[in-house]
Design a protein around this motif. Structure first.
Motif, short mmCIF file in Angstrom:
data_model
loop_
_atom_site.label_atom_id
_atom_site.label_comp_id
_atom_site.label_asym_id
_atom_site.label_seq_id
_atom_site.Cartn_x
_atom_site.Cartn_y
_atom_site.Cartn_z
N ARG A 2 10.30 -2.30 1.35
CA ARG A 2 9.93 -1.57 0.21
C ARG A 2 10.28 -2.04 -1.04
NH1 ARG A 2 8.71 4.65 1.79
NH2 ARG A 2 7.41 4.13 0.22
N GLU A 3 11.58 -2.49 -1.14
CA GLU A 3 12.02 -3.16 -2.66
C GLU A 3 11.03 -4.19 -2.92
OE1 GLU A 3 15.94 -5.55 -4.13
OE2 GLU A 3 16.05 -4.10 -2.68
N ALA A 43 1.04 -1.12 -0.05
CA ALA A 43 -0.01 -0.14 -0.08
C ALA A 43 0.81 1.33 0.00
CB ALA A 43 -0.89 0.13 1.11
N LEU A 44 1.99 1.18 0.75
CA LEU A 44 2.87 2.37 0.78
C LEU A 44 3.54 2.56 -0.50
CD1 LEU A 44 3.38 4.04 3.45
CD2 LEU A 44 5.82 3.16 3.39
N GLU A 45 3.86 1.52 -1.06
CA GLU A 45 4.41 1.82 -2.45
C GLU A 45 3.50 2.24 -3.49
OE1 GLU A 45 7.72 1.60 -3.56
OE2 GLU A 45 7.72 1.59 -1.54
N THR A 46 2.32 1.93 -3.43
CA THR A 46 1.19 2.63 -4.22
C THR A 46 0.69 4.13 -3.90
OG1 THR A 46 -0.07 0.35 -4.30
CG2 THR A 46 -1.29 2.47 -4.93
N LEU A 47 0.86 4.15 -2.61
CA LEU A 47 0.62 5.71 -2.17
C LEU A 47 1.78 6.68 -2.33
CD1 LEU A 47 -1.54 5.35 0.89
CD2 LEU A 47 -2.55 5.72 -1.65
N GLY A 48 2.84 5.98 -2.35
CA GLY A 48 4.15 6.95 -2.61
C GLY A 48 4.31 7.90 -1.30
N CYS A 49 3.79 7.60 -0.16
CA CYS A 49 3.85 8.36 1.05
C CYS A 49 4.90 7.74 2.11
CB CYS A 49 2.64 8.68 1.66
SG CYS A 49 1.72 7.24 2.29
N SER A 50 4.89 8.42 3.36
CA SER A 50 5.91 7.85 4.17
C SER A 50 5.01 6.89 5.13
CB SER A 50 6.30 9.00 5.24
OG SER A 50 5.39 9.74 6.01
N THR A 53 5.25 -11.41 6.60
CA THR A 53 5.37 -12.71 6.19
C THR A 53 4.93 -12.64 4.62
OG1 THR A 53 4.51 -13.48 8.42
CG2 THR A 53 4.28 -14.95 6.61
N LYS A 54 4.14 -11.83 4.32
CA LYS A 54 3.49 -11.94 2.99
C LYS A 54 4.46 -11.07 1.97
CE LYS A 54 -1.49 -12.13 3.31
NZ LYS A 54 -1.75 -12.87 4.79
N ASN A 55 5.69 -10.52 2.59
CA ASN A 55 6.54 -9.80 1.65
C ASN A 55 7.88 -10.20 1.78
OD1 ASN A 55 6.81 -7.55 0.08
ND2 ASN A 55 7.67 -6.18 1.76
N GLY A 56 8.39 -11.50 1.95
CA GLY A 56 9.56 -12.11 2.10
C GLY A 56 10.07 -12.70 3.25
#
Length: 348
Positions: A255-256, A178-185, A203-206
């Motif tokens: 984030r990557e 979601a953060l990557e989609t919004l491009g916010c902090s 868990t869902k992200n690596g």
């Protein structure tokens, strides 16, 4: 061609390497390991919240349920969407850990509106001691239908909740996506918008299995600690949770990975959009697609071994052109060749 869920993918090598390094020698148990000190400091810095209380658990269900139990009395209700993970996929764990608090479903979609939330809140506390009392609001970000709340939407929901003196929990199993989609902090998507407690997913992200619970009000810390222990979610060899989270945060790996998962989803969506007969419930906003395509395409996929995605409808029907639904979830690791192969099979 594995699109069943992002929790089905492999752990990132950096996470496994960190766990191996943590396996050397001895470390104090129960979160007193030195790695956890570094994790706590890193999360506070990332979220711009120097006073936040930070804890780790192994599962998203534990993170959500313990967080809500810390915010909610057993005679209260939690306000959430009808498709929230805490409602559909946690086997009544929030009700169990809160000691019996119920869930009140708000609206009829995956994203609550401020107006619908206000109506739902107003509908409670109308029967005195006979009905449930108003309790916390729980937001899922990314939602279970793959959409993302905008910052203004979160702030609007928090404003309504706080207007009634209710805290807000954010289920962030796919927080980074979601953060990557919004491009916010992280701060802008959470406490600056009014969120009180976050389940910050790994868990869902690596990761192998680790989630952080971040309480922006440290006054709730002691209660959370007690509930985590009483609920059997305080790890003895905690350093293996700490090591995962440390590696996850290092060099912005979290984030990557999310950016890669979102790009994979965008590639898959672009390919499917170009095929006649494929329809989308809505534009994918993160790493999940909800679409439909003809039964014949599903059968081609299954014949080629692409069994690992969620579909709806009867594959054994007679009409090859009947539209059947599909949920496709991309993780950080899936190869572009697998994405393109899936697209080719749908195309026929």
């Amino acid at each position: 061609m594995f699109f069943a869920s992002d929790n089905s993918g492999p752990a990132h090598p950096a996470i496994l390497d960190a766990m191996t390094r943590a396996n050397d020698g001895y470390a104090m148990p129960y979160g007193a390991d030195p790695i956890m000190d570094e994790v706590r400091a890193a999360i506070r810095e990332i979220f711009e919240a120097p006073e936040a209380a930070v804890y780790l658990v192994a599962t998203g269900t534990a993170a959500n349920s313990l967080a809500l139990a810390t915010l909610c009395q057993p005679f209260e209700t939690v306000f959430c969407s009808p498709v929230a993970h805490i409602h559909e996929d946690e086997c009544n764990a929030p009700e169990f850990f809160t000691g019996g608090a119920k869930l009140t479903l708000v609206g009829d979609g995956d994203r609550m509106s401020a107006a619908a939330l206000r109506r739902a809140i107003e509908a409670e506390e109308t029967r005195g001691v006979h009905g449930p009392q108003r309790g916390p609001v729980s937001i899922t970000q990314v939602t279970e239908r793959g959409t993302v709340y905008g910052r203004e939407e979160i702030a609007g929901l928090c404003e309504v909740a706080h207007g009634y003196g209710l805290p807000v929990h954010l289920d962030g199993a796919r927080f980074a996506n979601a953060l990557e989609t919004l491009g916010c902090s992280p701060a802008e998507m959470t406490w600056k918008a009014g969120v009180d407690v976050v389940s910050f997913g790994g868990t869902k992200n690596g990761c192998v299995g680790v989630e952080a619970v971040i309480l922006f009000d440290p006054a709730k810390a002691r209660e959370f600690e007690l509930r985590r222990k009483r609920g059997a979610h305080l790890f003895s060899k905690h350093r293996y949770l700490s090591a995962q989270m440390q590696a996850y945060l290092a060099d912005d790996l979290w984030r990557e990975n999310a950016a890669r998962a979102n790009r994979n989803c965008a590639r898959l969506a672009e390919g499917l959009r170009a095929i006649d007969g494929v329809t989308f419930q809505h534009d994918p906003q993160a790493n999940m697609i909800f679409c439909a395509f003809p039964r014949a395409a599903h059968l081609r996929l299954h014949a080629a071994g692409a069994l690992y995605y969620v579909w709806s409808g009867n594959l054994e029907g007679d009409d090859p052109e009947e539209m059947l639904g599909a949920r496709l979830v991309c993780d950080w690791s899936i190869a572009t060749q697998e994405i393109d192969r899936f697209i080719d099979l749908v195309r026929g």
